[in-house]
Scaffold this motif. Structure first.
Motif, PDB file in Angstrom:
ATOM      1  N   UNK A 174       0.806  -1.222   0.000  1.00  0.00           N
ATOM      2  CA  UNK A 174       0.000   0.000   0.000  1.00  0.00           C
ATOM      3  C   UNK A 174       0.838   1.271   0.000  1.00  0.00           C
ATOM      4  N   UNK A 175       2.154   1.153   0.096  1.00  0.00           N
ATOM      5  CA  UNK A 175       3.101   2.261   0.278  1.00  0.00           C
ATOM      6  C   UNK A 175       2.894   2.984   1.603  1.00  0.00           C
ATOM      7  N   UNK A 176       2.308   2.300   2.572  1.00  0.00           N
ATOM      8  CA  UNK A 176       2.298   2.739   3.973  1.00  0.00           C
ATOM      9  C   UNK A 176       1.716   4.125   4.193  1.00  0.00           C
ATOM     10  N   UNK A 177       0.413   4.270   3.933  1.00  0.00           N
ATOM     11  CA  UNK A 177      -0.267   5.487   4.376  1.00  0.00           C
ATOM     12  C   UNK A 177      -0.222   5.527   5.913  1.00  0.00           C
ATOM     13  N   UNK A 178      -0.749   4.469   6.545  1.00  0.00           N
ATOM     14  CA  UNK A 178      -0.677   4.268   8.001  1.00  0.00           C
ATOM     15  C   UNK A 178      -1.173   5.468   8.794  1.00  0.00           C
ATOM     16  N   UNK A 179      -2.116   6.225   8.236  1.00  0.00           N
ATOM     17  CA  UNK A 179      -2.530   7.480   8.856  1.00  0.00           C
ATOM     18  C   UNK A 179      -3.881   7.906   8.280  1.00  0.00           C
ATOM     19  N   UNK A 180      -4.955   7.864   9.070  1.00  0.00           N
ATOM     20  CA  UNK A 180      -6.273   8.238   8.541  1.00  0.00           C
ATOM     21  C   UNK A 180      -6.356   9.683   8.046  1.00  0.00           C
ATOM     22  N   UNK A 181      -5.705  10.616   8.729  1.00  0.00           N
ATOM     23  CA  UNK A 181      -5.756  12.018   8.298  1.00  0.00           C
ATOM     24  C   UNK A 181      -5.071  12.187   6.943  1.00  0.00           C
ATOM     25  N   UNK A 182      -3.909  11.583   6.794  1.00  0.00           N
ATOM     26  CA  UNK A 182      -3.195  11.646   5.520  1.00  0.00           C
ATOM     27  C   UNK A 182      -4.008  10.975   4.418  1.00  0.00           C
ATOM     28  N   UNK A 183      -4.668   9.880   4.748  1.00  0.00           N
ATOM     29  CA  UNK A 183      -5.513   9.180   3.770  1.00  0.00           C
ATOM     30  C   UNK A 183      -6.631  10.088   3.279  1.00  0.00           C
ATOM     31  N   UNK A 184      -7.299  10.767   4.198  1.00  0.00           N
ATOM     32  CA  UNK A 184      -8.372  11.699   3.815  1.00  0.00           C
ATOM     33  C   UNK A 184      -7.805  12.824   2.963  1.00  0.00           C
ATOM     34  N   UNK A 185      -6.694  13.405   3.395  1.00  0.00           N
ATOM     35  CA  UNK A 185      -6.109  14.511   2.651  1.00  0.00           C
ATOM     36  C   UNK A 185      -5.728  14.118   1.234  1.00  0.00           C
ATOM     37  N   UNK A 186      -5.184  12.921   1.062  1.00  0.00           N
ATOM     38  CA  UNK A 186      -4.731  12.486  -0.256  1.00  0.00           C
ATOM     39  C   UNK A 186      -5.874  12.150  -1.201  1.00  0.00           C
ATOM     40  N   UNK A 187      -7.104  12.084  -0.698  1.00  0.00           N
ATOM     41  CA  UNK A 187      -8.261  11.905  -1.575  1.00  0.00           C
ATOM     42  C   UNK A 187      -8.582  13.179  -2.349  1.00  0.00           C
ATOM     43  N   UNK A 188      -8.036  14.310  -1.890  1.00  0.00           N
ATOM     44  CA  UNK A 188      -8.330  15.606  -2.501  1.00  0.00           C
ATOM     45  C   UNK A 188      -7.414  15.941  -3.675  1.00  0.00           C
ATOM     46  N   UNK A 189      -6.523  15.027  -4.052  1.00  0.00           N
ATOM     47  CA  UNK A 189      -5.594  15.319  -5.143  1.00  0.00           C
ATOM     48  C   UNK A 189      -5.554  14.168  -6.130  1.00  0.00           C
ATOM     49  N   UNK A 190      -5.763  14.459  -7.390  1.00  0.00           N
ATOM     50  CA  UNK A 190      -5.729  13.423  -8.421  1.00  0.00           C
ATOM     51  C   UNK A 190      -4.332  13.380  -9.036  1.00  0.00           C
TER      52      UNK A 190
END
Length: 247
Positions: A174-190
């Motif tokens: 998964x390339x180690x998101x390991x962070x719910x906040x970072x996961x949410x933030x990265x949904x905002x960029x294509x």
């Protein structure tokens, strides 16, 4: 004097924003400079390692440098059991600050590279093996952070945590998101670092499972923590990076 809750929450927001800006921005830069996916991932992971290490060193003395709801929830849970003072009020301030900061960081990174400030990612990451990767990555992160606290080596957190995330970029699917906040933030960029909104909830569920597994491993490997003792030492300015004892 220890930092107020407002200052600590602001530090968490700023740190989370900077972390996501590093992850997303370096991903954009890498894809613009190279078409080799391996080179892109290498550049992205190195930038993340250096950025995360610097942020922990800089903001750790203020907020304990969680930048991650999983770490904050684990600190609250373990602190609640040990009576070390990390309260529900702290939890309620940290988590929204981390999420808001992460979203702001993604928007900022896109804006710096002339991309639309908000464009939902189309990068689907819903496959089962990726979720397993997130469980492993998050469990290892929690084991590392709280294991360092158990053995009295939290001063090594900037190097150890950044190094682990850099390694986990490569050894997890998964390339180690390991962070719910970072996961949410990265949904905002294509862009290279994005994650499709439909994949966010499964990733967060995997991260929660990984956090639980990590705490269980801490208990098994290091045993039960010693009962909290009254603190008679002078007040200091640097909170524990792994398990804050702030009021």
């Amino acid at each position: 004097m220890r930092a107020s809750l407002g200052r600590r929450a602001l530090a968490e927001a700023a740190g989370s924003a900077a972390l996501v800006a590093v992850v997303v921005g370096s991903g954009i830069q890498a894809t613009e400079l190279s078409r080799d996916v391996g080179v892109q991932l290498l550049a992205n992971s190195l930038a993340t390692v250096f950025g995360l290490g610097v942020l922990i060193v800089l903001l750790g003395p203020v907020s304990a440098a969680h930048f991650n709801p999983v770490v904050t929830l684990a600190a609250w849970f373990t602190g609640r059991r040990a009576g070390d003072g990390f309260t529900t009020r702290d939890l309620a301030a940290y988590v929204p600050a981390q999420i808001a900061g992460a979203i702001a960081g993604a928007v900022l990174a896109d804006a710096m590279f002339g991309k639309p400030p908000v464009r939902w990612s189309t990068h689907d990451r819903s496959a089962g093996h990726l979720l397993l990767g997130e469980i492993v990555a998050t469990a290892g992160l929690v084991l590392l952070i709280f294991g360092l606290a158990r053995v009295g080596r939290t001063h090594m957190a900037p190097v150890a945590v950044a190094s682990y995330i850099g390694a986990a970029y490569w050894f997890t699917s998964s390339t180690a998101f390991a962070n719910p906040a970072v996961t949410i933030g990265r949904a905002f960029t294509d862009t290279f670092a994005g994650i499709a909104p439909a994949s966010v909830a499964p990733f967060m569920a995997a991260q929660a499972a990984g956090a639980g597994l990590g705490l269980a491993l801490v208990a098994v490997v290091f045993g039960r923590p010693a009962p909290a003792q009254p603190d008679t030492s002078p007040v200091h300015s640097e909170p524990d990076l792994a398990a804050p004892t702030l009021p």
